[in-house]
Design a protein around this motif. Structure first.
Motif, PDB file in Angstrom:
ATOM      1  N   ASN A 160     -19.949  21.798  -9.275  1.00 34.15           N
ATOM      2  CA  ASN A 160     -19.909  22.112  -7.853  1.00 34.15           C
ATOM      3  C   ASN A 160     -21.146  21.530  -7.182  1.00 34.15           C
ATOM      4  N   PRO A 161     -21.316  21.698  -5.864  1.00 39.35           N
ATOM      5  CA  PRO A 161     -22.461  21.060  -5.185  1.00 39.35           C
ATOM      6  C   PRO A 161     -23.827  21.435  -5.759  1.00 39.35           C
ATOM      7  N   ALA A 162     -23.978  22.668  -6.250  1.00 40.60           N
ATOM      8  CA  ALA A 162     -25.270  23.068  -6.814  1.00 40.60           C
ATOM      9  C   ALA A 162     -25.630  22.220  -8.037  1.00 40.60           C
ATOM     10  N   ALA A 163     -24.642  21.964  -8.902  1.00 43.01           N
ATOM     11  CA  ALA A 163     -24.900  21.136 -10.081  1.00 43.01           C
ATOM     12  C   ALA A 163     -25.213  19.706  -9.686  1.00 43.01           C
ATOM     13  N   LEU A 164     -24.502  19.182  -8.696  1.00 45.85           N
ATOM     14  CA  LEU A 164     -24.743  17.809  -8.254  1.00 45.85           C
ATOM     15  C   LEU A 164     -26.165  17.664  -7.719  1.00 45.85           C
ATOM     16  N   ALA A 165     -26.627  18.660  -6.961  1.00 48.72           N
ATOM     17  CA  ALA A 165     -27.990  18.619  -6.427  1.00 48.72           C
ATOM     18  C   ALA A 165     -29.019  18.694  -7.549  1.00 48.72           C
ATOM     19  N   GLN A 166     -28.756  19.509  -8.576  1.00 49.45           N
ATOM     20  CA  GLN A 166     -29.688  19.626  -9.692  1.00 49.45           C
ATOM     21  C   GLN A 166     -29.774  18.329 -10.488  1.00 49.45           C
ATOM     22  N   MET A 167     -28.643  17.643 -10.667  1.00 50.49           N
ATOM     23  CA  MET A 167     -28.633  16.427 -11.480  1.00 50.49           C
ATOM     24  C   MET A 167     -29.183  15.214 -10.729  1.00 50.49           C
ATOM     25  N   LEU A 168     -28.830  15.071  -9.449  1.00 52.82           N
ATOM     26  CA  LEU A 168     -29.187  13.869  -8.701  1.00 52.82           C
ATOM     27  C   LEU A 168     -30.434  14.020  -7.848  1.00 52.82           C
ATOM     28  N   GLY A 169     -30.858  15.259  -7.586  1.00 47.62           N
ATOM     29  CA  GLY A 169     -32.061  15.461  -6.788  1.00 47.62           C
ATOM     30  C   GLY A 169     -31.911  14.869  -5.391  1.00 47.62           C
ATOM     31  N   PRO A 170     -32.911  14.087  -4.942  1.00 50.27           N
ATOM     32  CA  PRO A 170     -32.854  13.526  -3.585  1.00 50.27           C
ATOM     33  C   PRO A 170     -31.733  12.513  -3.372  1.00 50.27           C
ATOM     34  N   LEU A 171     -31.100  12.045  -4.457  1.00 48.34           N
ATOM     35  CA  LEU A 171     -29.994  11.100  -4.314  1.00 48.34           C
ATOM     36  C   LEU A 171     -28.655  11.795  -4.073  1.00 48.34           C
ATOM     37  N   ALA A 172     -28.623  13.126  -4.129  1.00 46.97           N
ATOM     38  CA  ALA A 172     -27.375  13.866  -4.004  1.00 46.97           C
ATOM     39  C   ALA A 172     -26.605  13.558  -2.717  1.00 46.97           C
ATOM     40  N   PRO A 173     -27.269  13.363  -1.556  1.00 42.46           N
ATOM     41  CA  PRO A 173     -26.490  13.041  -0.345  1.00 42.46           C
ATOM     42  C   PRO A 173     -25.658  11.769  -0.464  1.00 42.46           C
TER      43      PRO A 173
END
Length: 416
Positions: A160-173
């Motif tokens: 979900n979005p929380a995991a994507l933010a944790q894995m990609l950091g500032p590249l998540a957007p």
């Protein structure tokens, strides 16, 4: 005619049908062996299923959560799948999930969720999960339902979005179209293959997109180009970058990139790549080639506005060629620039002037294709630190996507 007037053999046949057909359906359509998984999914940022291999030693997570003796006993009893997941705060550690009889005694920090035992990484994590499970949950629909079914039948992963933010950091957007998704996983020689789907919105309930075929690896990958992303629409990258009004305002006021230019850019084919730099001040240069829609005069006016903004920031412009603009710092180092490759093709770059420009080549299948050499990027310290270790150690990664709101995904990770 009353039922009692029917011949005995007809009545017996009818009774047999009423009894046998439901029994056959029960046997032929297996029940969902881990119905508790649906209750866990809303609280899992990342949830992954694994095939049980009781002939092998228990995995490290089992020994950590259960201790050596209980890990061995429970592991030998597994026959199909087991799961692990991380909550919204990944640093809390992974939860272990496995099937067990209802008479099985709970381990420390364990709780029963329907027909599953869940072992939390700490007493606090157990308490937080227990409180969340008291909330009423709506039944899974759309992507959530399909992910739940995949996790119960085969090796798969859901995020979900929380995991994507944790894995990609500032590249998540940049991965805005992949906020929530599910992939089915399988091994082939030294490769990990996956197929699945993703959604731009966690609340979307669209039908499943048509599946994409698993791509093959590039024949002669160049170590000098550890990343390349090609797509039919630049909207793939712009959607996330322009999701905040603050950034849109900054682009318009500081760099002259207004609503009309952005609208046109969204439909532009593009090629984005990193070029490793063995010498100089930069570890890599970033190059973006775009086929610009509309009249060239529109984009030349924008480049004039951009030039004014860069000059106000203290940069100096050089034009060694009519189609080439370089921007230097006070110490003379080139920080970037642009070059017209054709009447409608503009190459923008950060870092030194590219010796060889990328080409606009549409993906063979799908709307976009990402080719990465994770091990090379990790050596350059350019990989997001939150990515899984198996990805960081891979030699090559190829990922295909088709669609925007609902995206079909297929990929290959070369582990050698």
């Amino acid at each position: 005619m009353l039922l009692k007037d029917l011949p005995l053999r007809v009545t017996a046949l009818t009774s047999a049908v009423l009894l046998v057909v439901p029994a056959a359906l029960v046997l032929l359509v297996p029940r969902r062996l881990a119905s508790g998984l649906d209750r866990l999914m809303p609280d899992a940022a990342l949830l992954q299923s694994f095939a049980a291999r009781p002939a092998q030693p228990p995995p490290v997570l089992w020994q950590q959560r259960l201790g050596p003796a209980d890990a061995e006993r429970h592991w030998r009893a597994q026959r199909r799948l087991w799961w692990q997941f991380w909550g919204p705060h990944g640093d809390a550690g992974a939860y272990l999930v496995f099937s067990a009889p209802p008479t099985e005694q709970l381990p420390a920090d364990g709780l029963r969720v329907d027909d599953l035992i869940v072992v939390a990484p700490s007493p606090l994590a157990r308490q937080l999960l227990q409180e969340q499970l008291k909330l009423r949950r709506r039944p899974p629909k759309g992507l959530d339902l399909r992910c739940s079914q995949a996790l119960l039948q085969q090796e798969a992963v859901h995020w979900n979005p929380a995991a994507l933010a944790q894995m990609l950091g500032p590249l998540a957007p940049l991965a805005m179209t992949l906020q929530q998704g599910c992939l089915s996983l399988r091994s082939e020689s030294a490769s990990l293959l996956w197929q699945g789907e993703a959604e731009a919105s966690p609340d979307a309930h669209a039908a499943a997109p048509d599946r994409l075929g698993v791509p093959s690896l590039p024949l002669n990958p160049s170590a000098a180009q550890p990343l390349e992303l090609r797509g039919k629409r630049l909207d793939l990258l712009l959607r996330g970058l322009l999701s905040t009004a603050l950034l849109r305002t900054a682009l318009a006021e500081r760099y002259g990139l207004g609503a009309e230019q952005l609208r046109r850019l969204q439909a532009a084919p593009f090629s984005l790549r990193l070029q490793a730099q063995p010498k100089g001040a930069y570890r890599a240069g970033l190059q973006l080639l775009v086929r610009l829609p509309g009249e060239r005069k529109l984009w030349e006016r924008w480049l004039l506005d951009l030039s004014t903004a860069l000059e106000q920031q203290g940069l100096t412009r050089l034009k060694p060629q009519p189609a080439l603009s370089l921007w230097n710092r006070e110490d003379g180092a080139v920080v970037g620039g642009w070059r017209w490759l054709a009447a409608d093709q503009l190459l923008l770059f950060l870092g030194p002037n590219p010796v060889q420009a990328p080409t606009l080549q549409a993906p063979a299948e799908g709307d976009w294709q990402l080719v990465v050499q994770p091990k090379s990027l990790e050596a350059l310290q350019l990989l997001p630190p939150g990515l899984p270790v198996v990805v960081k150690r891979a030699s090559q990664l190829v990922l295909l996507g088709r669609g925007s709101g609902s995206t079909a995904l297929a990929g290959r990770l070369e582990l050698r």
